[in-house]
Design an enzyme around this catalytic site. Structure first.
Site, PDB file in Angstrom:
ATOM      1  CG  PHE A 137     -19.999  28.279  15.719  1.00 12.19           C
ATOM      2  CD1 PHE A 137     -20.303  26.979  15.350  1.00 12.19           C
ATOM      3  CD2 PHE A 137     -19.508  28.502  17.007  1.00 12.19           C
ATOM      4  CE1 PHE A 137     -20.109  25.920  16.226  1.00 12.19           C
ATOM      5  CE2 PHE A 137     -19.312  27.437  17.888  1.00 12.19           C
ATOM      6  CZ  PHE A 137     -19.616  26.145  17.499  1.00 12.19           C
ATOM      7  CG  ASP A 222     -22.411  34.446  19.716  1.00 14.33           C
ATOM      8  OD1 ASP A 222     -21.419  34.663  20.436  1.00 14.33           O
ATOM      9  OD2 ASP A 222     -22.749  33.305  19.348  1.00 14.33           O
ATOM     10  CE  LYS A 251     -14.492  30.159  21.127  1.00 11.48           C
ATOM     11  NZ  LYS A 251     -15.834  30.155  20.534  1.00 11.48           N
TER      12      LYS A 251
END
Ligand SMILES: *Cc1c(COP(=O)(O)O)cnc(C)c1O
Length: 396
Positions: A137, A222, A251
């Site tokens: 993702f 990532d 995040k």
């Protein structure tokens, strides 16, 4: 009708149906606890998807953001400001490698920057395609989505303008076969988050580094979900002893304020030239002040060590539960998946909510825990004590 139920009804009428209707209307929080619109209390074990690193209303975050918004909220990138310079220097210090920073507002934007950088790098080196992992993702905007290996969220929006080849995650031989001299970049999560908190076999990330170095493909790590203390390290790649070419963050970095970062190591730090990329809000002073407060608090309060210890306590405690619905637990630090023997994660999430705990049904058979890094032993114990009952209720 309860306040929560009324808000849910209004939400359903006013918003596009892309999220469905979330189960709880959260009104406020303090530490790892949140209260819903009717005053019901929950222990927050998901932290806004691994975002609220310091929990809710942490004094350091409140003070930094309040001070900054009262001083200067926005400059655009036509002007610079001290908080962004301090933040970039702080990140480079934690990385301990020569690198350069670009600041964005979200995870997907950090990956868009990494992708544009990789496209430009590919064009100057005659490299034309990208490699990413199945079930990986990387975000929802079109560039990041084209790298995302989850067919259910990707396929209906294709075809995409870039050539991405997907390999099974964790299989170093498959990666080696997929990465030729023509590959511009490999995008990988150090542990797959949205796929279900799935760590790869030992050595996979090191193998990816070697494969990329051998062909000249950029290794893009990532770390939007895995960094900023989540695994008990500042960055998950540091625990692997690997330096990527490009790193993306978001995040947990802002502790709840929106911020993302794309960091290029060595030559990858100067692929973008003046005019190649930009963002009006990226690196805005309030988000930078928040990120500085997060990083400062993690260091000052020794939270990396706390995460390692608390994560072991939570993981071992789950593993010790004996219940037919529980298959095991995976992940590192305060980033775990409770793995089920049946596809009942939605029932577990609902039973946990009923018992006063917010968790996330991530995959049909996996429930994610990503609590604030400041979670206390007593809070962990309260969840462990409730878990057998939650599993029992979910199994009925
Ligand atoms: C959440 C996430 C993203 C996307 O971040 P947004 O801020 O939601 O755009 C990208 N990559 C990974 C690994 C993520 O966990």
């Amino acid at each position: 009708m309860s306040q929560s139920a009324a808000l849910r009804e209004r939400f359903e009428s006013a918003f596009m149906p892309n999220y469905g209707v979330p189960p709880v209307a959260i009104a406020r929080g303090a530490g790892c606890v949140v209260w819903d619109a009717d005053g019901r209390r929950y222990l927050d074990l998901i932290g806004g998807i691994a975002v609220s690193s310091l929990g809710h209303a942490h004094p350091a975050l409140v003070e930094a953001v309040s001070h900054q918004v009262a001083t200067l909220a926005h400059t655009s990138n036509l002007f610079l400001h001290e908080p962004e310079v301090l933040l970039a220097e702080r990140l480079l210090g934690l990385l301990g490698q020569p690198a350069r920073v670009f600041l964005a507002n979200s995870g997907t934007e950090a990956n868009e920057a990494a992708l544009k950088l990789a496209i430009k790098y590919g064009k100057t080196h005659g490299k034309t395609y990208f490699v990413a992992a199945e079930m990986g993702f990387h975000g929802r905007t079109l560039g990041a989505l084209s790298l995302t290996g989850k067919p259910s969220i990707r396929d209906q929006f294709g075809p995409f303008p870039i050539d991405v080849r997907f390999v099974p995650y964790g299989d170093a031989d498959a990666l080696k076969n997929a990465v030729t001299q023509d590959c511009a970049a490999v995008f990988l999560e150090p542990t797959q988050g949205e796929a279900g908190v799935v760590p790869p076999p030992d050595g996979y990330f090191r193998a990816a580094r070697e494969i990329c170095s051998a062909t000249g493909a950029l290794l893009v790590a990532d770390e939007i979900q895995s960094a900023i203390g989540r695994t008990g390290h500042w960055f998950a790649h540091q625990a692997e002893g690997v330096v990527p070419d490009v790193l993306t963050l978001a995040k947990g970095l802002g502790g709840g304020l929106p911020i993302g970062a794309c960091i290029g190591f060595g030559e990858a730090g100067t692929v973008f030239e003046k005019g190649d990329h930009g963002s009006t809000f990226g690196g805005n002073p309030v988000s930078c002040a928040a990120a500085l407060a997060v990083l400062g608090t993690i260091e000052r309060d020794g939270l990396l060590e706390h995460v390692k210890r608390a994560g072991r306590m939570l993981g071992d405690g789950i593993a010790a539960v004996d219940h037919p619905l529980l298959a095991g637990v995976r992940g590192r630090g305060l980033w775990l998946a409770i793995v089920l023997t049946a596809e009942r994660s939605a029932q577990v999430q609902a039973a946990a909510q009923e018992a006063g705990f917010l968790v996330n049904a991530l995959q049909p058979d996996a429930v994610r825990l990503a609590p604030p890094l400041v979670i206390t032993d007593a809070e962990i114990e309260s969840f462990l004590a409730a878990l057998p009952g939650i599993l029992e209720a979910a199994n009925e």
